[in-house]
Design a protein around this motif. Sequence first.
Motif, PDB file in Angstrom:
ATOM      1  N   PRO A  63     114.611  77.659 -30.961  1.00 51.43           N
ATOM      2  CA  PRO A  63     113.440  77.907 -30.111  1.00 51.43           C
ATOM      3  C   PRO A  63     112.499  76.707 -30.033  1.00 51.43           C
ATOM      4  O   PRO A  63     112.268  76.016 -31.028  1.00 51.43           O
ATOM      5  CB  PRO A  63     112.747  79.094 -30.798  1.00 51.43           C
ATOM      6  CG  PRO A  63     113.843  79.793 -31.534  1.00 51.43           C
ATOM      7  CD  PRO A  63     114.759  78.696 -32.003  1.00 51.43           C
ATOM      8  N   ARG A  64     111.970  76.478 -28.833  1.00 54.81           N
ATOM      9  CA  ARG A  64     110.972  75.420 -28.644  1.00 54.81           C
ATOM     10  C   ARG A  64     109.698  75.784 -29.401  1.00 54.81           C
ATOM     11  O   ARG A  64     109.280  76.930 -29.439  1.00 54.81           O
ATOM     12  CB  ARG A  64     110.653  75.242 -27.165  1.00 54.81           C
ATOM     13  CG  ARG A  64     109.521  74.255 -26.890  1.00 54.81           C
ATOM     14  CD  ARG A  64     109.292  74.070 -25.405  1.00 54.81           C
ATOM     15  NE  ARG A  64     110.423  73.385 -24.788  1.00 54.81           N
ATOM     16  CZ  ARG A  64     110.493  73.093 -23.491  1.00 54.81           C
ATOM     17  NH1 ARG A  64     109.497  73.438 -22.677  1.00 54.81           N
ATOM     18  NH2 ARG A  64     111.557  72.467 -23.007  1.00 54.81           N
ATOM     19  N   GLN A  86      97.651  75.642 -33.439  1.00 57.33           N
ATOM     20  CA  GLN A  86      98.337  76.873 -33.069  1.00 57.33           C
ATOM     21  C   GLN A  86      99.777  76.536 -32.740  1.00 57.33           C
ATOM     22  O   GLN A  86     100.056  75.595 -31.999  1.00 57.33           O
ATOM     23  CB  GLN A  86      97.654  77.500 -31.853  1.00 57.33           C
ATOM     24  CG  GLN A  86      98.378  78.703 -31.267  1.00 57.33           C
ATOM     25  CD  GLN A  86      97.718  79.178 -29.993  1.00 57.33           C
ATOM     26  OE1 GLN A  86      96.577  79.630 -30.005  1.00 57.33           O
ATOM     27  NE2 GLN A  86      98.413  79.056 -28.874  1.00 57.33           N
ATOM     28  N   ILE A  87     100.698  77.287 -33.316  1.00 58.42           N
ATOM     29  CA  ILE A  87     102.124  77.056 -33.091  1.00 58.42           C
ATOM     30  C   ILE A  87     102.668  78.209 -32.252  1.00 58.42           C
ATOM     31  O   ILE A  87     102.603  79.375 -32.661  1.00 58.42           O
ATOM     32  CB  ILE A  87     102.899  76.976 -34.410  1.00 58.42           C
ATOM     33  CG1 ILE A  87     102.261  75.960 -35.352  1.00 58.42           C
ATOM     34  CG2 ILE A  87     104.360  76.626 -34.157  1.00 58.42           C
ATOM     35  CD1 ILE A  87     102.801  76.008 -36.761  1.00 58.42           C
ATOM     36  N   THR A  88     103.192  77.885 -31.082  1.00 58.85           N
ATOM     37  CA  THR A  88     103.803  78.892 -30.226  1.00 58.85           C
ATOM     38  C   THR A  88     105.301  78.638 -30.173  1.00 58.85           C
ATOM     39  O   THR A  88     105.742  77.561 -29.757  1.00 58.85           O
ATOM     40  CB  THR A  88     103.221  78.843 -28.805  1.00 58.85           C
ATOM     41  OG1 THR A  88     101.807  79.016 -28.870  1.00 58.85           O
ATOM     42  CG2 THR A  88     103.820  79.942 -27.941  1.00 58.85           C
ATOM     43  N   THR A  89     106.077  79.616 -30.620  1.00 56.92           N
ATOM     44  CA  THR A  89     107.538  79.504 -30.640  1.00 56.92           C
ATOM     45  C   THR A  89     108.112  80.341 -29.500  1.00 56.92           C
ATOM     46  O   THR A  89     107.838  81.533 -29.403  1.00 56.92           O
ATOM     47  CB  THR A  89     108.106  80.006 -31.976  1.00 56.92           C
ATOM     48  OG1 THR A  89     107.485  79.291 -33.045  1.00 56.92           O
ATOM     49  CG2 THR A  89     109.607  79.778 -32.056  1.00 56.92           C
ATOM     50  N   THR A  90     108.873  79.690 -28.632  1.00 58.46           N
ATOM     51  CA  THR A  90     109.409  80.380 -27.461  1.00 58.46           C
ATOM     52  C   THR A  90     110.926  80.274 -27.401  1.00 58.46           C
ATOM     53  O   THR A  90     111.519  79.269 -27.789  1.00 58.46           O
ATOM     54  CB  THR A  90     108.828  79.798 -26.163  1.00 58.46           C
ATOM     55  OG1 THR A  90     109.118  78.391 -26.113  1.00 58.46           O
ATOM     56  CG2 THR A  90     107.335  79.996 -26.097  1.00 58.46           C
ATOM     57  N   ASN A  91     111.562  81.330 -26.916  1.00 57.64           N
ATOM     58  CA  ASN A  91     112.995  81.319 -26.657  1.00 57.64           C
ATOM     59  C   ASN A  91     113.302  82.320 -25.558  1.00 57.64           C
ATOM     60  O   ASN A  91     112.392  82.918 -24.969  1.00 57.64           O
ATOM     61  CB  ASN A  91     113.803  81.615 -27.932  1.00 57.64           C
ATOM     62  CG  ASN A  91     113.379  82.932 -28.573  1.00 57.64           C
ATOM     63  OD1 ASN A  91     113.082  83.902 -27.879  1.00 57.64           O
ATOM     64  ND2 ASN A  91     113.345  82.969 -29.890  1.00 57.64           N
ATOM     65  N   ILE A  92     114.547  82.513 -25.258  1.00 60.42           N
ATOM     66  CA  ILE A  92     114.922  83.405 -24.155  1.00 60.42           C
ATOM     67  C   ILE A  92     114.937  84.856 -24.591  1.00 60.42           C
ATOM     68  O   ILE A  92     115.159  85.745 -23.772  1.00 60.42           O
ATOM     69  CB  ILE A  92     116.305  83.019 -23.597  1.00 60.42           C
ATOM     70  CG1 ILE A  92     117.382  83.162 -24.686  1.00 60.42           C
ATOM     71  CG2 ILE A  92     116.280  81.613 -23.036  1.00 60.42           C
ATOM     72  CD1 ILE A  92     118.803  82.907 -24.175  1.00 60.42           C
ATOM     73  N   TYR A  93     114.689  85.107 -25.873  1.00 59.82           N
ATOM     74  CA  TYR A  93     114.740  86.466 -26.381  1.00 59.82           C
ATOM     75  C   TYR A  93     113.335  86.978 -26.688  1.00 59.82           C
ATOM     76  O   TYR A  93     112.750  86.632 -27.703  1.00 59.82           O
ATOM     77  CB  TYR A  93     115.594  86.541 -27.654  1.00 59.82           C
ATOM     78  CG  TYR A  93     116.956  85.904 -27.498  1.00 59.82           C
ATOM     79  CD1 TYR A  93     117.952  86.525 -26.754  1.00 59.82           C
ATOM     80  CD2 TYR A  93     117.230  84.674 -28.079  1.00 59.82           C
ATOM     81  CE1 TYR A  93     119.198  85.938 -26.602  1.00 59.82           C
ATOM     82  CE2 TYR A  93     118.475  84.078 -27.925  1.00 59.82           C
ATOM     83  CZ  TYR A  93     119.452  84.715 -27.188  1.00 59.82           C
ATOM     84  OH  TYR A  93     120.682  84.132 -27.036  1.00 59.82           O
ATOM     85  N   GLY A  94     112.764  87.787 -25.816  1.00 63.20           N
ATOM     86  CA  GLY A  94     111.494  88.417 -26.110  1.00 63.20           C
ATOM     87  C   GLY A  94     110.290  87.520 -25.914  1.00 63.20           C
ATOM     88  O   GLY A  94     110.358  86.450 -25.312  1.00 63.20           O
ATOM     89  N   SER A  95     109.151  87.987 -26.427  1.00 62.28           N
ATOM     90  CA  SER A  95     107.875  87.303 -26.242  1.00 62.28           C
ATOM     91  C   SER A  95     107.723  86.143 -27.220  1.00 62.28           C
ATOM     92  O   SER A  95     108.341  86.124 -28.286  1.00 62.28           O
ATOM     93  CB  SER A  95     106.728  88.295 -26.450  1.00 62.28           C
ATOM     94  OG  SER A  95     106.824  89.380 -25.546  1.00 62.28           O
TER      95      SER A  95
END
Length: 257
Positions: A63-64, A86-95
């Motif tokens: 995840p990015r 603040q660390i925001t972790t994003t991927n194609i699965y969910g929020s």
Amino acid sequence: MMKRKNKIIVFSFLMLFFIVQPIFISTSFAQIVNIWGISEGATRSYDYYEIYSGSINSITTHPRRTYRIVKIYDNDGNNYTELIFQITTTNIYGSPQVSTQVLDDSSSSWSYNGLEMTSSNYYMSNPLYPIYYNGTDSIGFNWTAAEVHFNTADPNWNMTISGNIATLNRSYNGTENGADYDVNVIIKWNIVSGWLISYDEIKTYNETLGYSIHYQTTIALPTAGFLLDWSILFSTFAIGLGAAAVVFATLAYKKFK
């Protein structure tokens, strides 16, 4: 009578200047020391890959992670700044998942080992280091000392600093699953901003397995905050005010002499 009045005006202006200027100068040099090379609101995003090539060809993506500087402030009253991002972790699965982390100003919080990464933790490692160091107060991180450490005290790594870029290198080999392998690691940091630039670790197996794995960190959205040094601004203003006062006083004195 008029000359006496004018002299009183000039004298009053000079007295006002000598009272006001120290206020500006003391304010500027009493500023809290910012040990970070970025400012509030700056963001940076990283992408993390495992790239297989050879007898195996595939790409695995972690995840990015996006880091946003929320606040830079003196949390403990020692005149040096801590930092919250603040660390925001994003991927194609969910929020997206959001968390925060506080980076301390104390030098005891910043080890040389933190500049290193491995294939097991590179997608979770802290990508930001201080750029300022004060040995007397044990504050921040000393990049020059880090270079000496990696080149003399740590036999596994070496480090070079060229311009704004610090580069760590490591090479080693071994045997796994009946196959010999070679590993090369290159990690780059920007010592002016404190951000990680890139991480590359390539593990290459010999012909028995015939493939390589490239663990990679790249900047997805490189941005940088603009730093305005208010202490320099106020100091410059105070000096300019002083120069103007001297010129004015000289001209006034010559005119009314």
